[in-house]
Design an enzyme around this catalytic site. Structure first.
Site, PDB file in Angstrom:
ATOM      1  N   ASN A   1      -7.734  -8.602  13.703  1.00  0.00           N
ATOM      2  CA  ASN A   1      -8.870  -9.819  14.181  1.00  0.00           C
ATOM      3  C   ASN A   1      -7.837 -10.823  15.128  1.00  0.00           C
ATOM      4  O   ASN A   1      -6.841 -10.957  14.934  1.00  0.00           O
ATOM      5  CB  ASN A   1      -9.326 -10.329  12.847  1.00  0.00           C
ATOM      6  CG  ASN A   1      -8.298 -10.917  11.904  1.00  0.00           C
ATOM      7  OD1 ASN A   1      -7.989 -10.154  11.152  1.00  0.00           O
ATOM      8  ND2 ASN A   1      -8.109 -12.211  11.983  1.00  0.00           N
TER       9      ASN A   1
ATOM     10  N   MET B   1       3.799 -20.956  -6.064  1.00  0.00           N
ATOM     11  CA  MET B   1       3.097 -22.667  -5.762  1.00  0.00           C
ATOM     12  C   MET B   1       4.073 -23.235  -4.915  1.00  0.00           C
ATOM     13  O   MET B   1       5.164 -23.856  -5.396  1.00  0.00           O
ATOM     14  CB  MET B   1       2.491 -23.200  -6.918  1.00  0.00           C
ATOM     15  CG  MET B   1       2.023 -24.506  -6.799  1.00  0.00           C
ATOM     16  SD  MET B   1       0.558 -24.610  -5.688  1.00  0.00           S
ATOM     17  CE  MET B   1       0.408 -26.482  -5.328  1.00  0.00           C
TER      18      MET B   1
ATOM     19  N   CYS C   1      -6.601 -19.829  -2.678  1.00  0.00           N
ATOM     20  CA  CYS C   1      -6.030 -19.175  -3.831  1.00  0.00           C
ATOM     21  C   CYS C   1      -6.459 -19.450  -5.037  1.00  0.00           C
ATOM     22  O   CYS C   1      -6.642 -18.636  -6.154  1.00  0.00           O
ATOM     23  CB  CYS C   1      -4.526 -19.347  -3.801  1.00  0.00           C
ATOM     24  SG  CYS C   1      -3.399 -18.958  -2.409  1.00  0.00           S
TER      25      CYS C   1
ATOM     26  N   GLY D   1      -0.867 -11.575   8.825  1.00  0.00           N
ATOM     27  CA  GLY D   1      -0.741 -12.952   8.965  1.00  0.00           C
ATOM     28  C   GLY D   1      -1.817 -13.766  10.192  1.00  0.00           C
ATOM     29  O   GLY D   1      -1.669 -14.922  10.133  1.00  0.00           O
TER      30      GLY D   1
ATOM     31  N   CYS E   1      -6.420 -25.688  -1.194  1.00  0.00           N
ATOM     32  CA  CYS E   1      -6.029 -25.078  -2.488  1.00  0.00           C
ATOM     33  C   CYS E   1      -7.010 -23.922  -2.893  1.00  0.00           C
ATOM     34  O   CYS E   1      -6.798 -22.969  -3.506  1.00  0.00           O
ATOM     35  CB  CYS E   1      -6.030 -26.035  -3.687  1.00  0.00           C
ATOM     36  SG  CYS E   1      -5.227 -27.734  -3.094  1.00  0.00           S
TER      37      CYS E   1
ATOM     38  N   ASN F   1     -13.014  -1.726   4.366  1.00  0.00           N
ATOM     39  CA  ASN F   1     -11.747  -2.389   4.359  1.00  0.00           C
ATOM     40  C   ASN F   1     -10.440  -1.323   4.290  1.00  0.00           C
ATOM     41  O   ASN F   1     -10.668  -0.399   4.919  1.00  0.00           O
ATOM     42  CB  ASN F   1     -11.817  -3.426   3.215  1.00  0.00           C
ATOM     43  CG  ASN F   1     -10.746  -4.837   3.821  1.00  0.00           C
ATOM     44  OD1 ASN F   1      -9.659  -4.451   3.735  1.00  0.00           O
ATOM     45  ND2 ASN F   1     -11.343  -5.737   3.923  1.00  0.00           N
TER      46      ASN F   1
ATOM     47  N   THR G   1      -2.851  -8.706  14.281  1.00  0.00           N
ATOM     48  CA  THR G   1      -1.815  -7.947  13.410  1.00  0.00           C
ATOM     49  C   THR G   1      -2.154  -6.614  12.906  1.00  0.00           C
ATOM     50  O   THR G   1      -3.178  -6.173  12.871  1.00  0.00           O
ATOM     51  CB  THR G   1      -1.495  -8.952  12.229  1.00  0.00           C
ATOM     52  OG1 THR G   1      -2.891  -9.099  11.514  1.00  0.00           O
ATOM     53  CG2 THR G   1      -0.795 -10.181  12.420  1.00  0.00           C
TER      54      THR G   1
ATOM     55  N   ARG H   1       0.685  -1.277   0.153  1.00  0.00           N
ATOM     56  CA  ARG H   1      -0.050   0.158  -0.012  1.00  0.00           C
ATOM     57  C   ARG H   1       0.656   1.351   0.189  1.00  0.00           C
ATOM     58  O   ARG H   1       0.212   2.484   0.108  1.00  0.00           O
ATOM     59  CB  ARG H   1      -0.999  -0.046   1.135  1.00  0.00           C
ATOM     60  CG  ARG H   1      -2.287  -0.925   0.841  1.00  0.00           C
ATOM     61  CD  ARG H   1      -3.377  -1.151   1.691  1.00  0.00           C
ATOM     62  NE  ARG H   1      -2.826  -2.018   3.002  1.00  0.00           N
ATOM     63  CZ  ARG H   1      -2.799  -3.187   3.015  1.00  0.00           C
ATOM     64  NH1 ARG H   1      -3.376  -3.818   2.023  1.00  0.00           N
ATOM     65  NH2 ARG H   1      -2.370  -3.822   4.255  1.00  0.00           N
TER      66      ARG H   1
ATOM     67  N   ASP I   1     -13.840 -11.686  12.098  1.00  0.00           N
ATOM     68  CA  ASP I   1     -12.585 -10.879  11.349  1.00  0.00           C
ATOM     69  C   ASP I   1     -12.790  -9.656  11.332  1.00  0.00           C
ATOM     70  O   ASP I   1     -12.710  -8.650  10.192  1.00  0.00           O
ATOM     71  CB  ASP I   1     -12.678 -11.656   9.997  1.00  0.00           C
ATOM     72  CG  ASP I   1     -11.379 -11.302   9.322  1.00  0.00           C
ATOM     73  OD1 ASP I   1     -10.421 -10.615   9.806  1.00  0.00           O
ATOM     74  OD2 ASP I   1     -11.285 -11.287   7.929  1.00  0.00           O
TER      75      ASP I   1
HETATM   76 CA    CA Z   1      -8.119 -10.472   8.694  1.00  0.00          CA
END
Ligand code: CA
Length: 713
Positions: A283, A675, A636, A205, A633, A415, A263, A145, A328
């Site tokens: 969160n 990956m 993503c 994270g 999986c 957000n 975080t 950002r 969250d």
């Molecule tokens: Ca979050």
């Protein structure tokens, strides 16, 4: 609250450049003696806003510019001056800085571009060579950002957890320090902030299980000065400070084994008037409070705004927006400082519209709650009790049965896209989101501790499509929407609302030209009348974009914006964005009055879907493949294999990819592209079951695209 004059700006920006466009009365060009200011900075003052040198333009992060050449009367003459295509094809969320004719902007993978602000010519590029395997350690794409500027240095936080200072003139590395444990799923996407002689950085994270913190580093040397954890660790290890000891009383169980979360992944603000640093805390980890802290508790300092002493990191006060956070609902969102007259008294306030849907006005000297009202559609709490400062939860707030909807969703009513303020209109402009989510507990994975490539949010599948919600307005009955609103922070009510558009992200810019700009509604950059909300101009950008900024050079005013589809909507939000079919165009676009430049045309994807091989698995193996896919999986590659377009749609996998499937999933041969190997979590049978599930879905999609071939079979 506006940009601070003279001595203070020397302290804040470390003005070492003597060639500034506007003469700035700095005390000295050597590092200023910032510990003992001569006089307190004036409360409200303004420089001609030719530069955009701080993340939020001014120290209050109001994102208001005094430039007024582009105004209500002529904004319809706005056209493209130049554009620059970034070198990556992932999400871009950066606020550019503009300093003395140079734009400093970040693209994905924390790359820093220095562009000539007149022409868009690349002056230098810094690629921090982020380890692509870190993609599996983040929640929401390899976005960034923006940078901070101080003492002639451009400072960037990198996705793999480093803080790097560059010489602003040539991009040479001055220092490069690791701020995280690289073995844990920490990432940095937020812009560093400057607090006197220190640079402040947090990290992300909490979806993958970490303990949050914020740190201060020396601008000169990169040496760490202090670190403040936002949640307590294991009490058996001792507490770092009294604030952690107090916080631990609000937790139960063995929360530290889950990381705890909290975080500081986006907003921090330094207040030179009060010499306080405000930190927005995220969160819980996991989201589900009943796993994280089974005996209940507020779980400080999750979802809180915490004020610290910038010199020492010492705790001063906190306000928790969402006690016992479980949805969250981060409080990492943009914090804005202003002077407002409330009940006839001038108050120094901090304003935030966090994910939970309430707009908070706090006294920023003490943390006292002055007011809080819903700016979004909210069903988890009825109101904030002003006597206690606590939310009053609704009876269904913590019912997670897979049917009850939570509003706002985990994406929030607001957000990361920054707000903006217009001091003349007295309005805060908020890019809001309007859609719910459905949680299901208990999770099948309640014993699974965090790890790479696996969320541990503590809830099972959250439905891909929003449920219909009667009685909450037409908007919510139909689609994932966003809406740009003008909020009166004193009366705590909306003054105007723009027509809703497709859910997206895009920050706000407010100018003395009586305008407010935002990127919204199906890839348009829009200009509204700041007072009335009348739409006055729109410019096609072709992509979801970040927050615009403005600057002036040679007597001309420019509007600059960075864009690049990706971020949360391309990862977790894949099923939503899948239907939008947005092609990533990572680009910086700069507009001016009478601009006539043409952007390069969008790339046309002419690829054909390869015909998939036949499925050989039985029903049980396919079912296993679907479950394991969604556990490891789907985050993503998309719920139901529907991606937002930034990660590969596995249904389109070529025969060659299927041939080396085990080498990719277990052997990690594509780690350099992000990956990573999943051999810690999956065995060869799991990988093959996933492949069979992918083949089944690929055949289904191929059949939809080629109905004639299905009929022939
Ligand atoms: Ca979050």
């Amino acid at each position: 609250m506006r940009i601070i004059l003279g001595f203070a700006i020397a302290a804040l920006l470390g003005c070492s450049k003597e060639t500034s466009q506007e003469p700035v009365p700095v005390a000295s060009t050597s590092p200023p003696a910032i510990e003992t200011p001569i006089a307190p900075p004036p409360a409200v003052s303004r420089l001609p806003d030719t530069n955009w040198a701080l993340h939020g333009n001014d120290t209050g992060e109001q994102r208001y510019s005094g430039l007024d050449q582009i105004s209500r009367d002529n904004v319809d003459e706005l056209g493209l001056a130049w554009s620059f295509d970034l070198y990556t094809r992932r999400g871009v969320e950066a606020t550019p800085l503009v300093i003395d004719g140079v734009i400093y902007v970040t693209g994905s993978w924390s790359m820093v571009y220095a562009l000539d602000a007149r022409t868009g010519e690349l002056k230098w590029l810094f690629d921090p060579q982020v380890d692509r395997a870190f993609l599996a350690k983040g929640c929401c794409d390899a976005v960034n950002r923006g940078v901070a500027y101080a003492q002639g240095k451009i400072i960037v936080g990198t996705y793999d957890g480093r803080l790097v200072a560059l010489n602003a003139d040539d991009g040479e590395v001055v220092w490069d320090v690791q701020t995280t444990d690289r073995d844990k799923p920490y990432t940095i996407t937020g812009a560093p902030r400057i607090a006197k002689d220190k640079v402040i950085i947090g990290n992300g994270g909490a979806e993958l299980g970490v303990r949050g913190y914020v740190s201060a580093y020396s601008i000169v040397s990169g040496e760490m000065i202090w670190r403040f954890y936002t949640v307590p660790g294991n009490p058996a290890d001792g507490f770092e400070n009294a604030a952690m000891e107090a916080a631990a009383k609000t937790w139960t169980g063995q929360w530290w084994e889950w990381g705890g979360g909290g975080t500081v992944w986006d907003s921090t603000v330094y207040d030179p008037e009060l010499d306080l640093l405000y930190v927005g805390v995220g969160n819980g980890s996991p989201w589900n409070a009943s796993l994280r802290s089974p005996g209940g508790g507020d779980n400080l300092y999750l979802s809180s705004i915490v004020a610290l002493r910038p010199d020492t990191g010492e705790y001063v006060w906190h306000y928790q927006t969402t006690p016992g956070e479980t949805w969250d609902y981060t409080a990492t969102q943009h914090m804005m400082l202003a002077d407002l007259e409330i009940d006839g008294k001038p108050r120094k306030v901090l304003m935030q519209a966090p994910k939970n849907g309430f707009f908070y006005v706090l006294d920023r000297a003490t943390g006292e709650l002055l007011s809080a009202e819903k700016f979004g559609v909210v069903n988890w709490a009825s109101h904030i009790d002003m006597a206690t400062g606590r939310p009053v939860e609704t009876p269904q707030a913590r019912v997670f049965d897979g049917k009850n909807v939570s509003l706002p969703s985990n994406a929030g009513a607001h957000n990361w896209p920054p707000m903006a303020f217009n001091p003349d209109a007295g309005l805060v402009y908020i890019p809001t989101l309007l859609f719910p989510v459905t949680f299901l507990e208990p999770t099948q994975d309640k014993d699974m501790k965090p790890g790479q490539g696996k969320w541990n949010v503590g809830f099972d599948r959250m439905g891909g499509s929003p449920p219909k919600i009667p009685n909450l307005g037409d908007i919510l009955d139909t689609q994932f929407f966003s809406q740009f609103i003008a909020w009166d922070p004193i009366r705590q009510e909306a003054r105007w609302k723009a027509p809703p558009g497709r859910a997206g992200m895009g920050g706000a810019l407010s100018t003395a030209g009586g305008l407010v700009f935002t990127a919204a509604r199906d890839d348009q950059l829009l200009a509204y009348d700041a007072a009335t909300g009348e739409e006055l101009w729109s410019g096609y950008t072709g992509n979801l974009a970040a927050a615009p900024v403005t600057y002036a050079l040679d007597g001309e005013q420019f509007i600059a914006i960075a864009q690049g589809f990706g971020g949360g909507f391309a990862a977790e939000g894949g099923p939503v964005a899948h239907d939008w079919q947005v092609q990533n165009m990572s680009r910086v676009m700069v507009f001016k009055l009478g601009g006539t430049a043409e952007p390069p045309p969008p790339r046309v994807d002419t690829r054909e879907m390869p015909q998939p091989a036949a499925v050989t698995a039985d029903a049980a193996e396919l079912a296993h493949g679907e479950v394991v896919y969604h556990r490891h999986c789907g985050y993503c590659h998309g719920d139901g294999l529907r991606t937002g377009g930034v990660t590969p749609d596995l249904r389109w996998s070529s025969a060659q990819v299927h041939e080396i499937w085990q080498d990719i999933v277990l052997g990690g041969v594509l780690e350099a592209r992000g990956m990573v190997s999943f051999s810690d979590y999956l065995n060869a049978d799991d990988a093959e079951a996933i492949r069979q599930y992918v083949l089944a879905e690929a055949n289904r999609l191929y059949g939809e695209k080629h109905p004639e071939q299905v009929e022939m079979q």
